[in-house]
Design a protein around this motif. Structure first.
Motif, PDB file in Angstrom:
ATOM      1  N   GLY A  37      34.621  38.505  38.726  1.00  0.00           N
ATOM      2  CA  GLY A  37      35.730  37.637  39.096  1.00  0.00           C
ATOM      3  C   GLY A  37      36.769  37.483  38.008  1.00  0.00           C
ATOM      4  O   GLY A  37      37.690  36.671  38.132  1.00  0.00           O
ATOM      5  N   ASP A  38      36.648  38.267  36.934  1.00  0.00           N
ATOM      6  CA  ASP A  38      37.561  38.145  35.798  1.00  0.00           C
ATOM      7  C   ASP A  38      38.362  39.436  35.661  1.00  0.00           C
ATOM      8  O   ASP A  38      38.004  40.333  34.898  1.00  0.00           O
ATOM      9  CB  ASP A  38      36.767  37.870  34.513  1.00  0.00           C
ATOM     10  N   PHE A  39      39.433  39.547  36.425  1.00  0.00           N
ATOM     11  CA  PHE A  39      40.312  40.712  36.306  1.00  0.00           C
ATOM     12  C   PHE A  39      41.750  40.303  36.623  1.00  0.00           C
ATOM     13  O   PHE A  39      42.528  41.072  37.189  1.00  0.00           O
ATOM     14  CB  PHE A  39      39.858  41.847  37.239  1.00  0.00           C
ATOM     15  N   GLY A  40      42.092  39.086  36.250  1.00  0.00           N
ATOM     16  CA  GLY A  40      43.431  38.575  36.511  1.00  0.00           C
ATOM     17  C   GLY A  40      44.449  39.114  35.530  1.00  0.00           C
ATOM     18  O   GLY A  40      44.119  39.724  34.515  1.00  0.00           O
ATOM     19  N   GLY A  41      45.715  38.865  35.838  1.00  0.00           N
ATOM     20  CA  GLY A  41      46.790  39.313  34.969  1.00  0.00           C
ATOM     21  C   GLY A  41      47.161  40.760  35.244  1.00  0.00           C
ATOM     22  O   GLY A  41      46.484  41.478  35.981  1.00  0.00           O
ATOM     23  N   PRO A  42      48.246  41.228  34.622  1.00  0.00           N
ATOM     24  CA  PRO A  42      48.709  42.600  34.880  1.00  0.00           C
ATOM     25  C   PRO A  42      47.714  43.670  34.449  1.00  0.00           C
ATOM     26  O   PRO A  42      47.583  44.696  35.116  1.00  0.00           O
ATOM     27  CB  PRO A  42      50.014  42.685  34.074  1.00  0.00           C
ATOM     28  N   TYR A  43      47.009  43.447  33.333  1.00  0.00           N
ATOM     29  CA  TYR A  43      46.075  44.466  32.853  1.00  0.00           C
ATOM     30  C   TYR A  43      44.861  44.575  33.769  1.00  0.00           C
ATOM     31  O   TYR A  43      44.392  45.682  34.078  1.00  0.00           O
ATOM     32  CB  TYR A  43      45.639  44.152  31.418  1.00  0.00           C
ATOM     33  N   GLY A  44      44.334  43.447  34.221  1.00  0.00           N
ATOM     34  CA  GLY A  44      43.204  43.469  35.133  1.00  0.00           C
ATOM     35  C   GLY A  44      43.575  44.073  36.484  1.00  0.00           C
ATOM     36  O   GLY A  44      42.805  44.838  37.072  1.00  0.00           O
ATOM     37  N   THR A  45      44.783  43.737  36.956  1.00  0.00           N
ATOM     38  CA  THR A  45      45.260  44.300  38.216  1.00  0.00           C
ATOM     39  C   THR A  45      45.400  45.814  38.114  1.00  0.00           C
ATOM     40  O   THR A  45      45.037  46.552  39.031  1.00  0.00           O
ATOM     41  CB  THR A  45      46.611  43.678  38.600  1.00  0.00           C
ATOM     42  N   TRP A  46      45.921  46.274  36.976  1.00  0.00           N
ATOM     43  CA  TRP A  46      46.071  47.723  36.764  1.00  0.00           C
ATOM     44  C   TRP A  46      44.713  48.424  36.782  1.00  0.00           C
ATOM     45  O   TRP A  46      44.562  49.477  37.421  1.00  0.00           O
ATOM     46  CB  TRP A  46      46.774  47.991  35.445  1.00  0.00           C
ATOM     47  N   CYS A  47      43.745  47.847  36.105  1.00  0.00           N
ATOM     48  CA  CYS A  47      42.416  48.469  36.043  1.00  0.00           C
ATOM     49  C   CYS A  47      41.782  48.554  37.426  1.00  0.00           C
ATOM     50  O   CYS A  47      41.256  49.610  37.822  1.00  0.00           O
ATOM     51  CB  CYS A  47      41.510  47.682  35.095  1.00  0.00           C
ATOM     52  N   MET A  48      41.835  47.466  38.182  1.00  0.00           N
ATOM     53  CA  MET A  48      41.260  47.469  39.526  1.00  0.00           C
ATOM     54  C   MET A  48      42.003  48.446  40.436  1.00  0.00           C
ATOM     55  O   MET A  48      41.383  49.160  41.238  1.00  0.00           O
ATOM     56  CB  MET A  48      41.290  46.061  40.111  1.00  0.00           C
ATOM     57  N   PHE A  49      43.325  48.477  40.325  1.00  0.00           N
ATOM     58  CA  PHE A  49      44.097  49.425  41.136  1.00  0.00           C
ATOM     59  C   PHE A  49      43.706  50.860  40.820  1.00  0.00           C
ATOM     60  O   PHE A  49      43.557  51.693  41.724  1.00  0.00           O
ATOM     61  CB  PHE A  49      45.592  49.231  40.896  1.00  0.00           C
ATOM     62  N   THR A  50      43.548  51.169  39.534  1.00  0.00           N
ATOM     63  CA  THR A  50      43.191  52.538  39.133  1.00  0.00           C
ATOM     64  C   THR A  50      41.877  52.965  39.751  1.00  0.00           C
ATOM     65  O   THR A  50      41.784  54.045  40.363  1.00  0.00           O
ATOM     66  CB  THR A  50      43.103  52.635  37.604  1.00  0.00           C
ATOM     67  N   TRP A  51      40.840  52.147  39.606  1.00  0.00           N
ATOM     68  CA  TRP A  51      39.529  52.518  40.138  1.00  0.00           C
ATOM     69  C   TRP A  51      39.569  52.638  41.665  1.00  0.00           C
ATOM     70  O   TRP A  51      39.009  53.586  42.222  1.00  0.00           O
ATOM     71  CB  TRP A  51      38.482  51.502  39.707  1.00  0.00           C
ATOM     72  N   CYS A  52      40.210  51.685  42.325  1.00  0.00           N
ATOM     73  CA  CYS A  52      40.268  51.710  43.799  1.00  0.00           C
ATOM     74  C   CYS A  52      41.106  52.883  44.297  1.00  0.00           C
ATOM     75  O   CYS A  52      40.724  53.562  45.266  1.00  0.00           O
ATOM     76  CB  CYS A  52      40.835  50.393  44.326  1.00  0.00           C
TER      77      CYS A  52
END
Length: 287
Positions: A37-52
């Motif tokens: 549940g800890d992937f907020g902010g632009p960096y977390g969003t980028w990481c989740m977008f990349t993997w997905c």
């Protein structure tokens, strides 16, 4: 009625196995991070977008090749898969660096930190899977049937991606004409490089002869433009400006330093690109 055939080599060949590993590993990575549940902010969003994003597109590639549906698509399949595997490798590599440096603190303890550490390790393995795919699908010397699987083609993807990273770091450049020129260099080269990639995948470029000559001319121009940016950007960014204390990741000084190094990376990429493109022209010239 047309019946879809099943091509098992899509998942049993070395390239297919690498793609299967990439699908599984990217799925594990974003699942572990989502569970924290800890992937907020632009960096977390980028990481989740990349993997997905990498998971979804790689799975789609596998399904299209398994069912042999890709010939029906109005694009160059080999160019598309080569460009995507290179892009995915770069994106996952960036994520594997950004995520732990942003979300994992020292000392690392507890189940949350353990899941984040495992996700980072899995992400690194996912990068290796895509890197293996790039190596397996890269064109052999002299083979020009698929431009984006050649070294100049792969470098085009690298150059466009690095330009995107530069754009993400741009800050406080409108007040100086020198910095504005550098941004113009990044933008012009990015647009032309992106158009080359898109037109190649869409089979809109006549290859080999016209494209080879165009690439040599464009790479020469881009190299000269990046040489000026490599000199002008740090000159206008750091002349008379000391690094503030404190200076976190959002500090303009750090962002300008990042742009400086990325500019050098792209300068080297365009230089190597020019060498390979020129070599390709001279190799074909005798025939």
């Amino acid at each position: 009625m047309a019946v879809a055939t099943v091509n098992l080599r899509a998942v049993t060949s070395w390239v297919g196995i690498a793609r299967l590993f990439a699908v599984v590993l990217s799925c594990i990575a974003f699942s572990l991070v989502a569970s924290t549940g800890d992937f907020g902010g632009p960096y977390g969003t980028w990481c989740m977008f990349t993997w997905c994003f990498c998971f979804a597109v790689t799975l789609l590639v596998l399904l299209l090749e398994l069912l042999e549906l890709y010939p029906k698509l109005p694009l160059s399949w080999d160019d598309f898969t080569s460009a995507f595997s290179m892009l995915a490798a770069l994106m996952v590599f960036t994520t594997s660096v950004v995520f732990p440096s942003t979300f994992i603190s020292s000392p690392c303890s507890g189940s949350k930190c353990a899941r984040q550490a495992v996700a980072t390790t899995v992400s690194c393995l996912c990068f290796l899977a895509y890197a293996v795919e790039v190596g397996l699908t890269r064109a052999k010397p002299g083979d020009i049937s698929s431009f984006l699987s050649t070294v100049p083609g792969l470098l085009k993807v690298f150059e466009a991606y690095v330009a995107c990273l530069i754009f993400s770091l741009l800050d406080n450049y409108t007040s100086k004409a020198g910095l504005q020129w550098c941004v113009a260099v990044y933008s012009i080269c990015f647009i032309i490089t992106l158009l080359i990639i898109i037109f190649t995948i869409g089979r809109c470029l006549s290859y080999p002869c016209p494209l080879e000559k165009m690439l040599v001319a464009y790479n020469t121009l881009a190299l000269m433009m990046y040489i000026t940016a490599t000199v002008i950007w740090p000159l206008y960014s750091f002349r008379g400006v000391n690094r503030p204390d404190p200076c976190d990741r959002n500090c303009s000084w750090n962002k300008h330093l990042g742009v400086t190094f990325l500019t050098i990376f792209n300068l080297i990429a365009y230089l190597v690109d020019l060498v390979y493109s020129t070599k390709m022209v001279f190799i074909r010239a005798p025939s």
